[in-house]
Design a protein around this motif. Structure first.
Motif, PDB file in Angstrom:
ATOM      1  N   ALA A   1      -0.101   8.161  -5.350  1.00 53.83           N
ATOM      2  CA  ALA A   1      -1.471   8.647  -5.518  1.00 53.83           C
ATOM      3  C   ALA A   1      -1.548  10.176  -5.637  1.00 53.83           C
ATOM      4  O   ALA A   1      -2.221  10.689  -6.540  1.00 53.83           O
ATOM      5  CB  ALA A   1      -2.356   8.154  -4.379  1.00 53.83           C
TER       6      ALA A   1
ATOM      7  N   LEU B   1       0.823  -1.211   0.000  1.00 53.18           N
ATOM      8  CA  LEU B   1       0.000   0.000   0.000  1.00 53.18           C
ATOM      9  C   LEU B   1       0.858   1.261   0.000  1.00 53.18           C
ATOM     10  O   LEU B   1       0.416   2.323  -0.444  1.00 53.18           O
ATOM     11  CB  LEU B   1      -0.923  -0.008   1.230  1.00 53.18           C
TER      12      LEU B   1
ATOM     13  N   TRP C   1       3.220   2.067  -1.885  1.00 52.86           N
ATOM     14  CA  TRP C   1       3.432   2.571  -3.234  1.00 52.86           C
ATOM     15  C   TRP C   1       2.224   3.363  -3.717  1.00 52.86           C
ATOM     16  O   TRP C   1       2.377   4.377  -4.415  1.00 52.86           O
ATOM     17  CB  TRP C   1       3.719   1.413  -4.189  1.00 52.86           C
ATOM     18  N   VAL C   2       1.044   2.909  -3.337  1.00 53.31           N
ATOM     19  CA  VAL C   2      -0.170   3.646  -3.691  1.00 53.31           C
ATOM     20  C   VAL C   2      -0.165   5.013  -3.011  1.00 53.31           C
ATOM     21  O   VAL C   2      -0.454   6.041  -3.625  1.00 53.31           O
ATOM     22  CB  VAL C   2      -1.425   2.853  -3.269  1.00 53.31           C
TER      23      VAL C   2
END
Length: 259
Positions: free
Chosen positions: A88, A81, A83-84
């Motif tokens: 983002a 998560l 990396w998101v």
């Protein structure tokens, strides 16, 4: 700036009204930007607090002596998560927030900016786990002083800075590409170069964006483009917010003391 001088020369009796409106506009830009920065700082600080515990039985992942990641910390800093969370805000910035804010009402555009500031706070929260709070505050104050001086220069200078725009934007794109590459290379020398160049680029963008915000307001106020004027302060605040934030992050690489 040539456009700005031409408009002022031909404005006649409207010059005083435009100048008064410009001052109010810039105050709103800086005010909205400051609220966005405060939201980001509070979100980052609060999330980092929730991500750490003194109980080793929660996840068993120690970040330093006597401090361990909570389940939330493990999710946002260790799991995929992360990396998101990292990419983002960049994806939203390039592909979402601009078009959405242009179609939204003035109040919705401002709300979108504040939501974006919260997401940035989430992605920045790890700095409180890496650097001392003293060095973070110190770097923030240095950035604030530098930003104020550069923005004042952009507002008051008679020199046309518009020619810098394309060069600086290309520099930002190059920085993003270099930073993505260095995620895999993990090169300290490359990170040093990226940070040094990043400080210079966003210092230039601070002056450039301030002058652009001023010139754009003059141009739209002259023709009475009220729809644009209602949302323009939020767009200006977003630009300066990003300049400040990036300059702060790159300066933190040089000035930050790690825990």
């Amino acid at each position: 700036m040539a456009e700005y001088n031409t408009i002022r020369t031909g404005a006649g009796v409207r010059t005083a009204q435009i100048d008064e409106g410009l001052r109010a506009h810039m105050n709103k830009v800086y005010g909205t930007m400051s609220v966005g920065m405060l939201i980001t700082a509070l979100a980052a600080w609060a999330i980092s607090g929730l991500a750490v515990t003194s109980d080793p039985n929660v996840t068993g992942i120690m970040i330093r002596e006597g401090e361990y990641l909570t389940a939330l910390g493990q999710a946002i800093y260790v799991s995929p998560l992360k990396w998101v969370i990292m990419f983002a805000p960049l994806a939203i910035l390039f592909f979402g927030i601009g078009p959405i804010m242009r179609k939204a009402s003035a109040s919705a555009a401002q709300l979108g900016f504040f939501v974006f500031a919260v997401l940035i706070g989430l992605s920045l929260s790890s700095i409180f786990l890496i650097y001392t709070q003293y060095s973070i505050v110190q770097t923030f104050l240095v950035t604030a002083v530098a930003f104020a001086g550069l923005s004042l220069y952009g507002y008051t200078t008679k020199k046309d800075l518009s020619g810098m725009g394309t060069f600086l934007v290309m520099g930002v794109i190059g920085l993003v590409i270099a930073m993505i590459i260095n995620i895999f290379l993990q090169s300290p020398a490359m990170m040093f170069a990226i940070s040094a160049i990043g400080v210079l680029i966003f210092a230039g963008l601070t002056a450039y964006d301030t002058q652009r915000i001023k010139s754009d307001y003059i141009a739209h106020a002259q023709v009475g483009d009220q729809e644009w004027l209602n949302k323009s302060a939020t767009f200006g605040a977003l630009s300066l917010y990003l300049d400040f934030l990036n300059m702060f992050q790159f300066l933190l690489f040089f000035m930050g003391s790690q825990e």
